[in-house]
Design a protein around this motif. Structure first.
Motif, mmCIF file in Angstrom:
data_model
loop_
_atom_site.group_PDB
_atom_site.id
_atom_site.type_symbol
_atom_site.label_atom_id
_atom_site.label_comp_id
_atom_site.label_asym_id
_atom_site.label_seq_id
_atom_site.Cartn_x
_atom_site.Cartn_y
_atom_site.Cartn_z
ATOM 1 N N TYR A 176 -8.550 4.356 -3.772
ATOM 2 C CA TYR A 176 -7.783 3.240 -3.216
ATOM 3 C C TYR A 176 -8.029 3.149 -1.707
ATOM 4 C CZ TYR A 176 -3.767 0.181 -2.314
ATOM 5 O OH TYR A 176 -2.948 -0.865 -1.925
ATOM 6 N N HIS A 177 -8.121 4.311 -1.063
ATOM 7 C CA HIS A 177 -8.376 4.362 0.381
ATOM 8 C C HIS A 177 -9.754 3.772 0.702
ATOM 9 C CE1 HIS A 177 -8.111 6.978 4.304
ATOM 10 N NE2 HIS A 177 -8.419 5.724 4.547
ATOM 11 N N ALA A 208 0.811 -1.221 0.000
ATOM 12 C CA ALA A 208 0.000 0.000 0.000
ATOM 13 C C ALA A 208 0.842 1.269 0.000
ATOM 14 C CB ALA A 208 -0.927 -0.004 1.213
ATOM 15 N N ALA A 209 1.998 1.234 0.636
ATOM 16 C CA ALA A 209 2.841 2.437 0.708
ATOM 17 C C ALA A 209 3.273 2.896 -0.677
ATOM 18 C CB ALA A 209 4.059 2.178 1.581
ATOM 19 N N ASP A 210 3.373 1.968 -1.611
ATOM 20 C CA ASP A 210 3.758 2.335 -2.976
ATOM 21 C C ASP A 210 2.640 3.061 -3.709
ATOM 22 O OD1 ASP A 210 6.178 1.086 -2.535
ATOM 23 O OD2 ASP A 210 5.544 -0.818 -3.410
ATOM 24 N N LYS A 211 1.415 2.958 -3.194
ATOM 25 C CA LYS A 211 0.262 3.596 -3.833
ATOM 26 C C LYS A 211 0.003 5.004 -3.290
ATOM 27 C CE LYS A 211 -0.909 -0.332 -5.915
ATOM 28 N NZ LYS A 211 -0.895 -0.523 -7.373
ATOM 29 N N ALA A 212 0.709 5.393 -2.243
ATOM 30 C CA ALA A 212 0.451 6.675 -1.598
ATOM 31 C C ALA A 212 0.996 7.844 -2.414
ATOM 32 C CB ALA A 212 1.062 6.690 -0.198
ATOM 33 N N GLU A 213 0.401 9.010 -2.207
ATOM 34 C CA GLU A 213 0.878 10.254 -2.809
ATOM 35 C C GLU A 213 1.620 11.023 -1.720
ATOM 36 O OE1 GLU A 213 -2.788 11.960 -4.068
ATOM 37 O OE2 GLU A 213 -3.023 10.595 -5.783
ATOM 38 N N TYR A 214 2.892 11.368 -1.995
ATOM 39 C CA TYR A 214 3.761 11.890 -0.939
ATOM 40 C C TYR A 214 4.030 13.380 -1.084
ATOM 41 C CZ TYR A 214 4.708 7.069 0.364
ATOM 42 O OH TYR A 214 4.571 5.762 0.780
ATOM 43 N N ASN A 215 4.170 13.998 0.080
ATOM 44 C CA ASN A 215 4.645 15.370 0.191
ATOM 45 C C ASN A 215 5.776 15.330 1.208
ATOM 46 O OD1 ASN A 215 5.068 18.095 0.307
ATOM 47 N ND2 ASN A 215 3.155 18.587 1.370
ATOM 48 N N LEU A 271 -11.585 -2.896 -6.371
ATOM 49 C CA LEU A 271 -11.992 -4.057 -5.584
ATOM 50 C C LEU A 271 -12.241 -5.292 -6.448
ATOM 51 C CD1 LEU A 271 -14.181 -2.133 -3.055
ATOM 52 C CD2 LEU A 271 -12.243 -3.583 -2.464
ATOM 53 N N LYS A 272 -12.549 -5.076 -7.714
ATOM 54 C CA LYS A 272 -12.682 -6.205 -8.630
ATOM 55 C C LYS A 272 -11.348 -6.931 -8.749
ATOM 56 C CE LYS A 272 -14.240 -7.380 -13.309
ATOM 57 N NZ LYS A 272 -14.802 -6.854 -14.581
ATOM 58 N N GLU A 273 -10.263 -6.168 -8.831
ATOM 59 C CA GLU A 273 -8.924 -6.771 -8.888
ATOM 60 C C GLU A 273 -8.599 -7.535 -7.620
ATOM 61 O OE1 GLU A 273 -5.581 -4.491 -10.467
ATOM 62 O OE2 GLU A 273 -6.995 -2.884 -10.935
ATOM 63 N N ALA A 274 -9.139 -7.065 -6.499
ATOM 64 C CA ALA A 274 -8.862 -7.714 -5.209
ATOM 65 C C ALA A 274 -9.790 -8.897 -4.943
ATOM 66 C CB ALA A 274 -9.003 -6.695 -4.077
ATOM 67 N N ASP A 330 -17.583 3.875 -9.107
ATOM 68 C CA ASP A 330 -17.089 3.061 -10.216
ATOM 69 C C ASP A 330 -15.590 2.800 -10.108
ATOM 70 O OD1 ASP A 330 -19.527 2.664 -11.638
ATOM 71 O OD2 ASP A 330 -19.413 4.731 -12.345
ATOM 72 N N LYS A 331 -14.820 3.838 -9.790
ATOM 73 C CA LYS A 331 -13.372 3.663 -9.673
ATOM 74 C C LYS A 331 -13.012 2.739 -8.514
ATOM 75 C CE LYS A 331 -12.213 8.119 -11.780
ATOM 76 N NZ LYS A 331 -11.624 9.470 -11.569
ATOM 77 N N THR A 332 -13.747 2.868 -7.420
ATOM 78 C CA THR A 332 -13.502 1.990 -6.271
ATOM 79 C C THR A 332 -13.868 0.550 -6.602
ATOM 80 O OG1 THR A 332 -13.977 3.841 -4.781
ATOM 81 C CG2 THR A 332 -13.989 1.633 -3.835
#
Length: 229
Positions: free
Chosen positions: A39-40, A22-29, A83-86, A77-79
């Motif tokens: 994703y959240h 999950a950390a690879d999916k985060a947006e960082y500042n 979740l379909k992939e999961a 729809d995006k969520t």
């Protein structure tokens, strides 16, 4: 970077593996980051499924979904695509349908939510009040094709395999050290006697009863209906 945020397999889904980085999916500042909103939300719904699969979910978790949809800009729809992939598409449609019914956000997919409403409202805000934990244990045995309620069930409860032990927070020290499993069994026994005595005692006592067997089988069928198995 590997950051596991789902601990334990959720039925027949791939959610545990899907969310492990999950950390690879985060947006960082700088050093601070947050998950992309859809994703959240997908994680929150997977977390609800995790609670279903283990020791219960309550209305509080549904409130989290409603807040994400109403105030955080999450998209149904995006969520759903995430979740379909999961492997949790069917379950997520149930959650969105119920969220629309209760809070006016989400989407009605024409799914009957009556059993799920009873499940979410029947065991307190977090889903763990007056729940027959022995039925949960037996249902999980049935999921794995075992005879639930047997003496072997009690043995597996007292002496779980290394693969399950290494994911328990207070037993992380045995990871990559399977030879420490016997020591972990002893440590876990004393830990449970100190912090979870009533849970362990009531669960072991109820395993094998007609009432527990019936509840376990009923819950197994329900989980198949909602797409968790």
């Amino acid at each position: 970077m590997i950051t596991m945020i789902i601990n334990g397999k959720i039925g027949a889904s791939d959610a545990e593996q899907f969310f492990e980085s999950a950390a690879d999916k985060a947006e960082y500042n700088g050093f601070c980051g947050e998950l992309e909103v859809n994703y959240h939300l997908a994680y929150i719904i997977a977390h609800i499924a995790h609670h279903f699969a283990f020791y219960g979910a309550g209305i509080k978790l549904m409130c989290d979904v409603a807040v994400m949809l109403k105030y955080c800009g999450a998209d149904v729809d995006k969520t759903l695509n995430i979740l379909k992939e999961a492997g949790l598409e069917q379950f997520s449609k149930l959650i969105f349908t119920l969220c629309e019914k209760w809070f006016g956000v989400g989407r009605d997919f024409g799914i009957d939510t009556e059993k799920t409403e009873l499940f979410l409202l029947g065991y307190g805000a977090f889903g763990n009040v007056n729940r027959n934990n022995a039925a949960v244990i037996e249902r999980r045995e049935l999921e794995e094709g075992r005879n639930a309620g047997s003496f072997a069930t009690r043995l597996r409860l007292l002496f779980p395999p290394y693969e399950k032990m290494k994911d328990i927070d207070y037993l992380r020290f045995i990871e990559n050290r399977p030879y420490l499993t016997p020591f972990a069994w002893v440590y876990r026994l004393f830990y449970n006697l100190k912090y979870k005595r009533s849970f362990v005692t009531s669960s072991v006592k109820a395993i094998g009863s007609d009432e527990t067997n019936s509840e376990a089988k009923e819950e197994l069928g329900y989980f198949k209906e909602i797409g968790l198995l």
